[in-house]
Scaffold this motif. Structure first.
Motif, PDB file in Angstrom:
ATOM      1  N   LEU A  79      50.639  23.539  45.103  1.00  0.00           N
ATOM      2  CA  LEU A  79      50.573  22.403  43.964  1.00  0.00           C
ATOM      3  C   LEU A  79      52.130  22.294  43.551  1.00  0.00           C
ATOM      4  O   LEU A  79      52.352  21.104  43.331  1.00  0.00           O
ATOM      5  CB  LEU A  79      49.604  22.962  42.754  1.00  0.00           C
ATOM      6  CG  LEU A  79      49.913  21.982  41.601  1.00  0.00           C
ATOM      7  CD1 LEU A  79      49.131  20.474  42.016  1.00  0.00           C
ATOM      8  CD2 LEU A  79      48.901  22.719  40.433  1.00  0.00           C
ATOM      9  N   LEU A 120      44.492  19.683  44.379  1.00  0.00           N
ATOM     10  CA  LEU A 120      45.090  21.195  44.042  1.00  0.00           C
ATOM     11  C   LEU A 120      45.011  21.605  42.733  1.00  0.00           C
ATOM     12  O   LEU A 120      44.614  22.820  42.504  1.00  0.00           O
ATOM     13  CB  LEU A 120      46.412  21.098  44.641  1.00  0.00           C
ATOM     14  CG  LEU A 120      46.367  21.051  46.386  1.00  0.00           C
ATOM     15  CD1 LEU A 120      48.061  21.045  46.504  1.00  0.00           C
ATOM     16  CD2 LEU A 120      45.842  22.007  46.865  1.00  0.00           C
ATOM     17  N   SER A 121      45.290  20.651  41.743  1.00  0.00           N
ATOM     18  CA  SER A 121      45.130  21.108  40.234  1.00  0.00           C
ATOM     19  C   SER A 121      43.726  21.297  39.963  1.00  0.00           C
ATOM     20  O   SER A 121      43.411  22.322  39.343  1.00  0.00           O
ATOM     21  CB  SER A 121      45.553  19.711  39.201  1.00  0.00           C
ATOM     22  OG  SER A 121      47.153  19.623  39.696  1.00  0.00           O
TER      23      SER A 121
END
Length: 208
Positions: A79, A120-121
């Motif tokens: 990330l 990704l978060s």
């Protein structure tokens, strides 16, 4: 052209410095030899094991010997680098001297990398729940993580695909592919570690 080249140098230098700084966080890995050995062993299952160890060797205290925590650390690295790459690509879109075809590829890449950061978060948030759930709830959440990380990797590769062909040769292509390739490699490693955690958890080989 000289001005454009100088701008690329100024944009690339902070990237090199931040990467070195991020991978050199002060951590006494000698105080946790078992965790270090664990990370090295788990990284052998990834496509880029040397990069995996390099990125994750600073996470021995939180990781210990937890596959979930190791996957969480790998996603955190992915990330961070995706956010940096997304910012870098956005800056390139504002530089004068980029050819029209390159500009369109840059714009598409901005969208790709924005989606990557979001996926990704969400993956990191979802993975955080997996230490507290079991059964069908675990299966559903880990499937979400696998889907989102896989999609993030696809978006990174799609960004790079946009710069294929001789018409795209030049500083823009080199700069972006260098950044995004780095992201794709750490994301590939993160996905491998997520999959490894999921398969062993489902097999009943571990609790975390």
């Amino acid at each position: 052209m000289a001005k454009l080249t100088n701008i690329f140098f100024l944009l690339l230098f902070p990237f090199q410095y931040r990467l070195h700084a991020a991978d050199s966080t002060t951590t006494d890995t000698s105080s946790a030899p078992q965790a270090t050995d664990f990370i090295k062993a788990e990284c052998r299952a990834t496509r880029y094991p040397a990069l995996c160890v390099q990125c994750l060797s600073n996470y021995t205290p939180p990781v210990q010997q937890s596959q979930r925590q190791l996957a969480q650390a790998a996603l955190s690295v992915s990330l961070t680098r995706a956010q940096s790459a997304s910012s870098f690509v956005s800056k390139l879109a504002r530089i004068r001297g980029i050819k029209p075809m390159e500009y369109q590829a840059v714009k598409d890449c901005i969208q790709n990398m924005g989606d990557t950061v979001d996926q990704l978060s969400r993956s990191m948030t979802e993975l955080g729940y997996l230490g507290r759930v079991a059964g069908q709830d675990f299966d559903w959440r880990v499937s979400n993580v696998q889907t989102w990380v896989s999609a993030a990797l696809t978006n990174e590769n799609t960004c790079m695909d946009g710069f294929q062909g001789s018409a795209m040769d030049g500083n823009v292509k080199v700069a972006i592919r260098r950044r995004v390739l780095d992201c794709a490699q750490v994301t590939s490693n993160a996905l491998a570690l997520v999959n490894r955690f999921a398969s062993r958890h489902k097999a009943g080989d571990l609790l975390d």
